[in-house]
Structure formats: structure tokens, C-alpha cells
Design a protein around this motif. Structure first.
Motif, PDB file in Angstrom:
ATOM      1  N   MET A 173       0.848  -1.194   0.000  1.00  7.15           N
ATOM      2  CA  MET A 173       0.000   0.000   0.000  1.00  7.15           C
ATOM      3  C   MET A 173       0.883   1.243   0.000  1.00  7.15           C
ATOM      4  O   MET A 173       1.835   1.333   0.774  1.00  7.15           O
ATOM      5  N   SER A 174       0.564   2.181  -0.878  1.00 13.65           N
ATOM      6  CA  SER A 174       1.340   3.415  -0.970  1.00 13.65           C
ATOM      7  C   SER A 174       0.978   4.331   0.183  1.00 13.65           C
ATOM      8  O   SER A 174      -0.201   4.511   0.515  1.00 13.65           O
ATOM      9  N   THR A 175       1.984   4.883   0.853  1.00 17.58           N
ATOM     10  CA  THR A 175       1.760   5.811   1.960  1.00 17.58           C
ATOM     11  C   THR A 175       2.396   7.143   1.648  1.00 17.58           C
ATOM     12  O   THR A 175       3.287   7.251   0.810  1.00 17.58           O
ATOM     13  N   SER A 176       1.932   8.170   2.332  1.00 16.24           N
ATOM     14  CA  SER A 176       2.453   9.522   2.131  1.00 16.24           C
ATOM     15  C   SER A 176       2.347  10.272   3.444  1.00 16.24           C
ATOM     16  O   SER A 176       1.435  10.033   4.247  1.00 16.24           O
ATOM     17  N   TYR A 177       3.309  11.154   3.668  1.00 14.63           N
ATOM     18  CA  TYR A 177       3.250  12.005   4.855  1.00 14.63           C
ATOM     19  C   TYR A 177       3.850  13.363   4.483  1.00 14.63           C
ATOM     20  O   TYR A 177       5.065  13.590   4.643  1.00 14.63           O
ATOM     21  N   PRO A 178       3.020  14.288   3.966  1.00 22.33           N
ATOM     22  CA  PRO A 178       3.532  15.609   3.547  1.00 22.33           C
ATOM     23  C   PRO A 178       3.888  16.477   4.754  1.00 22.33           C
ATOM     24  O   PRO A 178       3.016  16.803   5.566  1.00 22.33           O
ATOM     25  N   LEU A 179       5.135  16.843   4.861  1.00 23.37           N
ATOM     26  CA  LEU A 179       5.581  17.662   5.997  1.00 23.37           C
ATOM     27  C   LEU A 179       5.096  19.098   5.882  1.00 23.37           C
ATOM     28  O   LEU A 179       5.154  19.839   6.873  1.00 23.37           O
ATOM     29  N   THR A 180       4.632  19.508   4.715  1.00 17.07           N
ATOM     30  CA  THR A 180       4.140  20.880   4.547  1.00 17.07           C
ATOM     31  C   THR A 180       2.803  21.082   5.242  1.00 17.07           C
ATOM     32  O   THR A 180       2.542  22.158   5.785  1.00 17.07           O
ATOM     33  N   THR A 181       1.946  20.051   5.259  1.00 18.22           N
ATOM     34  CA  THR A 181       0.596  20.217   5.807  1.00 18.22           C
ATOM     35  C   THR A 181       0.301  19.331   7.013  1.00 18.22           C
ATOM     36  O   THR A 181      -0.635  19.617   7.765  1.00 18.22           O
ATOM     37  N   SER A 182       1.045  18.261   7.205  1.00 12.68           N
ATOM     38  CA  SER A 182       0.812  17.383   8.366  1.00 12.68           C
ATOM     39  C   SER A 182       1.307  18.061   9.640  1.00 12.68           C
ATOM     40  O   SER A 182       2.287  18.807   9.635  1.00 12.68           O
ATOM     41  N   GLY A 183       0.637  17.774  10.737  1.00 15.58           N
ATOM     42  CA  GLY A 183       1.028  18.370  12.008  1.00 15.58           C
ATOM     43  C   GLY A 183       2.173  17.604  12.655  1.00 15.58           C
ATOM     44  O   GLY A 183       1.962  16.509  13.181  1.00 15.58           O
ATOM     45  N   TRP A 184       3.372  18.162  12.649  1.00 16.72           N
ATOM     46  CA  TRP A 184       4.538  17.480  13.245  1.00 16.72           C
ATOM     47  C   TRP A 184       5.471  18.439  13.961  1.00 16.72           C
ATOM     48  O   TRP A 184       6.352  18.021  14.696  1.00 16.72           O
ATOM     49  N   ILE A 185       5.300  19.754  13.777  1.00 14.47           N
ATOM     50  CA  ILE A 185       6.128  20.764  14.448  1.00 14.47           C
ATOM     51  C   ILE A 185       5.333  21.329  15.612  1.00 14.47           C
ATOM     52  O   ILE A 185       4.282  21.958  15.408  1.00 14.47           O
ATOM     53  N   GLU A 186       5.824  21.120  16.820  1.00 13.15           N
ATOM     54  CA  GLU A 186       5.096  21.593  17.997  1.00 13.15           C
ATOM     55  C   GLU A 186       5.291  23.088  18.185  1.00 13.15           C
ATOM     56  O   GLU A 186       6.425  23.571  18.205  1.00 13.15           O
ATOM     57  N   VAL A 187       4.180  23.823  18.325  1.00 13.64           N
ATOM     58  CA  VAL A 187       4.222  25.272  18.528  1.00 13.64           C
ATOM     59  C   VAL A 187       3.220  25.653  19.606  1.00 13.64           C
ATOM     60  O   VAL A 187       2.291  24.897  19.910  1.00 13.64           O
ATOM     61  N   TYR A 188       3.429  26.836  20.161  1.00 14.14           N
ATOM     62  CA  TYR A 188       2.407  27.425  21.031  1.00 14.14           C
ATOM     63  C   TYR A 188       1.670  28.459  20.207  1.00 14.14           C
ATOM     64  O   TYR A 188       2.272  29.410  19.692  1.00 14.14           O
ATOM     65  N   ASP A 189       0.360  28.268  20.078  1.00 13.58           N
ATOM     66  CA  ASP A 189      -0.481  29.145  19.261  1.00 13.58           C
ATOM     67  C   ASP A 189      -1.021  30.263  20.158  1.00 13.58           C
ATOM     68  O   ASP A 189      -1.800  30.005  21.088  1.00 13.58           O
ATOM     69  N   LEU A 190      -0.610  31.499  19.886  1.00 14.81           N
ATOM     70  CA  LEU A 190      -1.034  32.629  20.713  1.00 14.81           C
ATOM     71  C   LEU A 190      -2.520  32.905  20.570  1.00 14.81           C
ATOM     72  O   LEU A 190      -3.155  33.416  21.506  1.00 14.81           O
ATOM     73  N   ASP A 191      -3.112  32.595  19.424  1.00 18.12           N
ATOM     74  CA  ASP A 191      -4.548  32.811  19.234  1.00 18.12           C
ATOM     75  C   ASP A 191      -5.371  31.750  19.946  1.00 18.12           C
ATOM     76  O   ASP A 191      -6.364  32.049  20.607  1.00 18.12           O
ATOM     77  N   ALA A 192      -4.958  30.486  19.810  1.00 19.21           N
ATOM     78  CA  ALA A 192      -5.692  29.396  20.457  1.00 19.21           C
ATOM     79  C   ALA A 192      -5.294  29.218  21.915  1.00 19.21           C
ATOM     80  O   ALA A 192      -5.979  28.525  22.668  1.00 19.21           O
ATOM     81  N   ASP A 193      -4.183  29.844  22.327  1.00 15.93           N
ATOM     82  CA  ASP A 193      -3.670  29.742  23.694  1.00 15.93           C
ATOM     83  C   ASP A 193      -3.440  28.286  24.090  1.00 15.93           C
ATOM     84  O   ASP A 193      -3.864  27.834  25.161  1.00 15.93           O
ATOM     85  N   GLU A 194      -2.755  27.544  23.197  1.00 15.68           N
ATOM     86  CA  GLU A 194      -2.493  26.138  23.478  1.00 15.68           C
ATOM     87  C   GLU A 194      -1.322  25.648  22.628  1.00 15.68           C
ATOM     88  O   GLU A 194      -0.963  26.258  21.616  1.00 15.68           O
ATOM     89  N   LEU A 195      -0.757  24.521  23.070  1.00 14.01           N
ATOM     90  CA  LEU A 195       0.242  23.835  22.267  1.00 14.01           C
ATOM     91  C   LEU A 195      -0.454  22.997  21.215  1.00 14.01           C
ATOM     92  O   LEU A 195      -1.447  22.305  21.505  1.00 14.01           O
ATOM     93  N   ARG A 196       0.063  23.045  19.998  1.00 17.05           N
ATOM     94  CA  ARG A 196      -0.488  22.223  18.933  1.00 17.05           C
ATOM     95  C   ARG A 196       0.615  21.923  17.929  1.00 17.05           C
ATOM     96  O   ARG A 196       1.710  22.496  18.016  1.00 17.05           O
ATOM     97  N   SER A 197       0.346  21.015  17.001  1.00 17.91           N
ATOM     98  CA  SER A 197       1.323  20.639  15.990  1.00 17.91           C
ATOM     99  C   SER A 197       0.869  21.146  14.627  1.00 17.91           C
ATOM    100  O   SER A 197      -0.311  21.025  14.272  1.00 17.91           O
TER     101      SER A 197
END
Length: 625
Positions: free
Chosen positions: A1-25
């Protein structure tokens, strides 16, 4: 089965979002287009490798080519989102972690997966001791190592490319440089080779711009995703420019994805090696680094570590670039601050360095990363305040060396085991305090910092196996500035006017002599004293009583008392080896030294590095034991 994981759009970089006031990827695209509302959330060296990647993508897409463009980017509300989005769409396939022929940051030519999932775990670089600190490694015999989610595997891949250790590596089949299936002399990772430094602002946007001095793209330079896929075999080549250096393919790696998309193994071999050239070239290519100049005029990474502890003042040394320390980013920061574009934004410096368990750099014992405050845009733009902070930093560095110097005077070579006790610990909070105070009163900040540094030194000296009066002599001697460090001693705040001008610095230690409190200089003037001040000091260090030290004639000193005799003429040059300053004669006696003293001296004169001169065996003039 062919798999894909686009680093441009997939959530993998952890950041703190100042608007959402939370950690997210988030993916690379959102990290850059919303950098003005995000703060990088990954701690330690994970954050370093992610920042270097994001800086390279931004620089390749639309990085400022000159000061005018940089200032405009700084004042803009966001980074250039249109150009960033267009660039990432152009190279979208090259950012697919699991692409069938061109996987991101990997070598698509590899087909033999020679290591398990544990090879992505940084703890494996700790040698046999790594399993003691990592439950997953301990459990491999019973349960196997669990597969990685692609998001985790992507970060671990970047970390391994940046920090892998030196030593013998397996050779890809068919590599002409291989010897019995192995490659020798592998270099450590490109970030591990450096002392890393980057600057932090309020948001990821600020941090990216502070960490990328403006410059046009060097002709021929390109990040790894714009270049042809690297061949499986090892190459020796120079870096094409800053983008190539930031994304250097130091290893040939390919991730193996199981049917569920998780990473259960890797192909792992040596990668591109940099030819042996001067570090000055490397210093010009990699802005996120900290350097100093050796006594022979060569560039070398400026260590931030003393005895497994990060010295909080080191980034401040580079605020006045010179032989003791410099950084392209600090110079970039100073220019921006002097232009007034930074305003009153608080600025901090993140520094990182790897500690190895052996001189071959094949096992990591510590991965140290710390963040220290530098000031605000306004204070860093003021030459007087900037200079005051640099002087305080150099003072602490000089005093740390003075403590080790006096330790050697007191104990000789056996005293090296006490060196860690003299590390100036517990100054992190005081550094931040005096940086803040410096904005309004540089003299008072220098006065407080000097006291804090002396107190930290006193705490270490109190751990030494010395008698009370010997400790006082040790403290007094360590605080006497040497000629090279004298100008770095912060001067105390001006005292209130009195009838007699007071001397700056610590008052001389006084001793009880027949009911009077006398300094060593005053004791040396007594009629019953027949020796000079230095002889009294040496005798007290050797454990003699005060009465013996003062009244015993010089000719009646028993053998072995006082300080050891020094040879006349110029003092022997010393070199930093294995954490200690040593003369060539001392180095030649070490078990790891493969040559005679004369061969060692000749090699250094010929321009070899200290490590090469010591550890390379000689065929013409071997060392005898």
C-alpha cells in the motif's frame, strides 16, 4: 500500500499558538505563514533542528537579501505568505517524508534497512549506558522497540542528521571507500560540531528574522530538497553556501514504513563529509554559531560549558566581538538594534553544545541547551550598556580561569579532581537580574555581578580540603586580576565621599598577630620577618602556622615547603586538553599521547590541530614508554 506524509501540511512541528492559547502541531506551511502568532514549542535540541529547517525554508523562499528588505520584513505584520506558499507548492513532493523515490531529507537509493526503529532514538548515541536511562532500550530483548509515528520520526530524523556521533559506520554495498564493509573517520553531525546560538524574539517570526542575517543567495547554493537526490555512497565536498550548510546531508538514511504507516526500521549509512579546511570558512557559512580565536589565530567553536554546566554569561561575551567570542547573529542583532527597528522587544539567546564521553566523539554523555536573556532592543542598541554587559561576561570567564589557576598552585596536578567544585554555579538568576539592572545603572549592575561571582567562587573554595586560613589565601589570590583579565574586572559603584579615597576591590585578608589585625604586606614589614610577602603566602598555602611563615628564616625552610620553584624566563605555554590547561611537557606524558614532546612541538608549529598532534601515531619517531 502506498503511503504519504507531507511535511508541509501534516502536524509534526510543535508550537504554542497565541490565538488558540495552546500547544499544537503544525506543518511547515502554517509554521511560516502564521509565524507572527506562533512560538516554537519543542524544547532543547529538538527545537534547534526545527528552527534550522524553518530558517532554511524561509531563506530559500523569500529570505531578505539586504538590510532594507530585512527591516521591511521585520516591520511587516507577517512574513511574505504568498511567496512562502508558492515556494512550498513548487517543492511539495520533496517534502513528503514517505515519498516512494525521493523521501524528504533521505536517500531514495537505499533499499536495505539495516537498523531497527531504536536507531532513531537519541539515547542510542549514549553507548551502553543509554539503556540505563531509556526504558524502551532496556525492553528491546523482551518486547522490541515500538514503531514511531511519522510526526515523531520526522523530528528524530532531523536530529540524527544534525547530531550523529563520529566513529566507524557501516558502508552501503558497493561504496568504493569501504574497507570490509565499513567506513572509517566519519564526522560528527554538522550541528554537533558547532557551539549553537540563535536569538529569540516574541514570536517565531521574530526568531527567524533574528537568526538569519540578510544576504543574497550564493550562486549555486541550494537546500537539500532543491538538489539532485544524494547518491548512496559517501561524498567529500565543500558546502555550496548557507542553505546547503543548514540542510547538510551528513548521513544516508531512509525510513521504512510498516503497513500502518509507522516507522519500524531505517537504512543508515555515512553521508557527505566536509573536506578538512579552516573553520573560518565554516564560520562564514553557518550564522547560528559561536566562535573564538585560538592563540595561534585559528577559529574554533567557543565552548559554553564548564564541567557539564552551561555558563550563563557566555552569549554576553560576543556583544563586543573579539578573540574571546563572536557570533554573526550577535553582530546582526547589534546592527538592527542600533538602527532602532527592534524597539523595546526583549531578546534572549539560546545556546547549545554536545558533551562526549570519549575523545573520539563516538558517544554522547550530555546534550546541553539553555536560554539566557541579553536585554531589549533599546539596551542592546546602546554601546555603553552593551559594553558593560560584555565586560561583566569577560570578568566571570577570567575569574573562572583564575580559580583553576590557583587550584593548580595549591594542589598541583592531583588537584584536577577538585576542578568541578570550582564551577561558578547558581548564577543564572543573578545574570538575568543584572541584565535588567544594567538598563538603568551599569555601575551598580557591575558591582552586584562581581559580588555574586565572588560568592559563587567562595562556595566552591569552601569545599576544598584546606584549612580556614588557607582558604582565605586562596580566595585572596584568585581575586587578584592577572594582567590579561585586569581590564575585565567590573568596577564597583562609586562609594560615598569620605576623607580618604577608598581602594576598589576586596579588602586584603588580615591575620591576628600579637593582638593586631595585619595584612600580609604589613606582616612582611615587621622587624622579625625575614622573608617577602610571596614567601609568607606560599608557606601558609603549604600549611605552616602563621608564626612559622613569618619568622622562619628563608634558609631554614624544610624541603618540600612553600611553593615549588619556578624556572626562570618565559613561562611555558599551556593548551586546553581534556578540560584542563596543560603544558606540552605535561601533555606528552599523558597515555593518549602517541608521540614525543619534540614531535608534538614540531607538529603544532606545522599547523596541525592539537588533537591531531597528540593522537596521530608517529612512524619515524615513535614514543617509548
Amino acid at each position: 500500500m502506498s503511503t504519504s506524509y507531507p511535511l508541509t501540511t501534516s502536524g509534526w512541528i510543535e508550537v504554542y499558538d497565541l490565538d488558540a492559547d495552546e500547544l499544537r502541531s503544525v506543518g511547515i506551511t502554517e509554521a511560516l505563514t502564521r509565524a507572527h502568532r506562533l512560538v516554537l514549542g519543542s524544547p532543547g535540541s529538538d527545537g534547534i533542528v526545527l528552527l534550522r529547517l524553518l530558517a532554511a525554508v524561509y531563506d530559500a523562499a523569500c529570505g531578505p537579501a539586504d538590510i532594507i528588505e530585512w527591516d521591511a520584513a521585520w516591520r511587516a505584520q507577517t512574513l511574505d505568505t504568498d511567496r512562502i506558499t508558492s515556494y512550498l507548492e513548487t517543492w511539495e513532493d520533496r517534502f513528503d517524508l514517505l515519498h516512494p523515490t525521493r523521501p524528504a531529507f533521505q536517500c531514495g537509493a537505499l533499499q536495505e534497512y539495516n537498523r531497527g526503529a531504536q536507531a532513531l532514538d537519541p539515547a542510542t548515541l549514549g553507548g551502553d549506558s543509554g539503556a540505563w536511562f531509556n526504558e524502551k532500550l532496556r525492553n528491546i530483548p523482551a518486547y522490541g522497540y515500538p514503531a514511531w509515528d511519522p510526526a515523531e520520526a520526522a523530528v528524530r530524523l532531523l536530529w540524527l542528521l544534525a547530531y550523529d556521533v563520529a566513529g566507524i559506520k557501516g558502508a552501503v554495498p558497493g561504496d568504493p571507500a569501504a574497507k570490509k564493509g565499513k567506513l572509517y573517520g566519519s564526522h560528527i553531525g554538522p550541528v554537533a560540531f558547532l557551539t549553537h546560538l540563535h536569538l529569540n524574539g516574541t514570536t517565531l517570526k521574530d526568531t527567524l528574522l533574528l537568526s538569519l542575517p540578510p544576504q543574497p543567495r550564493t550562486p549555486g547554493d541550494a537546500p537539500v530538497w532543491e538538489q539532485p537526490s544524494p547518491p548512496a555512497v559517501t561524498r567529500i565536498r565543500p558546502a555550496l553556501g548557507r542553505l546547503d550548510r543548514l540542510t547538510w546531508p551528513s548521513r544516508r538514511i531512509r525510513l521504512h514504513a510498516a503497513s500502518d504507516g509507522k516507522i519500524d526500521g531505517i537504512a543508515f549509512y555515512d553521508g557527505d563529509r566536509r573536506p578538512v579546511t579552516s573553520n573560518a570558512e565554516l564560520e562564514g557559512l553557518d550564522p547560528m554559531s559561536l566562535w573564538r580565536t585560538t592563540t595561534k589565530g585559528a577559529s574554533t567553536p567557543l565552548s559554553i560549558i564548564a564541567y557539564d554546566w552551561v555558563k550563563p554569561w557566555v552569549p554576553g561575551i560576543a556583544l563586543e566581538p573579539g578573540w574571546m567570542g563572536r557570533s554573526a547573529l550577535i553582530e546582526h542583532l547589534i546592527r538592527a538594534a542600533e538602527r532602532g527597528v527592534l524597539g523595546d522587544m526583549p531578546i534572549s539567546a539560546t545556546v547549545g553544545e554536545i558533551i562526549y564521553s570519549n575523545r573520539h566523539q563516538s558517544t554522547i554523555s550530555a546534550d546541553l541547551v539553555e536560554t539566557r536573556r541579553l536585554g531589549t532592543g533599546w539596551t542592546l542598541g546602546d554601546p555603553e550598556i552593551r559594553s558593560a554587559q560584555a565586560r561583566r561576561a569577560r570578568f566571570a570567564e577570567a575569574f573562572q580561569r583564575a580559580l583553576i589557576r590557583e587550584l593548580k598552585e595549591a594542589f598541583g596536578r592531583p588537584g584536577s579532581r577538585y576542578e568541578p567544585k570550582l564551577a561558578l554555579l547558581g548564577l543564572e538568576r543573578h545574570w538575568a537580574e543584572t541584565v535588567e539592572l544594567e538598563a538603568t545603572d551599569t555601575a551598580q549592575a557591575a558591582h552586584r555581578w562581581r559580588d555574586y561571582v565572588y560568592e559563587a567562587g567562595d562556595r566552591g573554595i569552601d569545599f576544598l580540603p584546606l584549612r580556614p586560613h588557607q582558604r582565605e589565601i586562596f580566595k585572596d589570590a584568585a581575586r587578584r586580576p592577572s594582567r590579561s583579565a585586569q581590564s575585565e574586572t567590573p568596577q564597583p559603584a562609586p562609594p560615598a565621599p569620605t576623607g580618604t579615597p577608598a581602594k576598589s576591590g576586596r579588602p586584603a585578608t588580615r591575620y591576628d598577630w600579637k593582638g593586631s589585625q595585619l595584612s600580609l604586606a604589613e606582616l612582611a614589614q615587621l622587624p622579625e620577618c625575614t622573608v617577602n610577602v610571596q614567601t609568607i603566602r606560599n608557606r601558609l598555602k603549604a600549611g605552616q602556622s602563621l608564626d612559622q611563615a613569618v619568622t622562619a628564616p628563608a634558609r631554614s625552610e624544610p624541603a618540600g615547603t612553600g611553593a615549588p620553584k619556578r624556572s626562570r624566563g618565559r613561562p611555558a605555554a599551556t593548551y586546553l586538553w581534556d578540560g584542563a590547561e596543560r603544558s606540552l611537557a605535561e601533555i606528552a606524558k599523558l597515555p593518549e599521547c602517541q608521540v614525543t614532546l619534540q614531535t608534538l612541538r614540531n607538529r603544532l608549529k606545522a599547523g596541525q590541530s592539537l588533537e591531531e598532534a597528540i593522537t596521530t601515531p608517529s612512524t619515524r619517531n615513535p614514543k617509548t614508554t
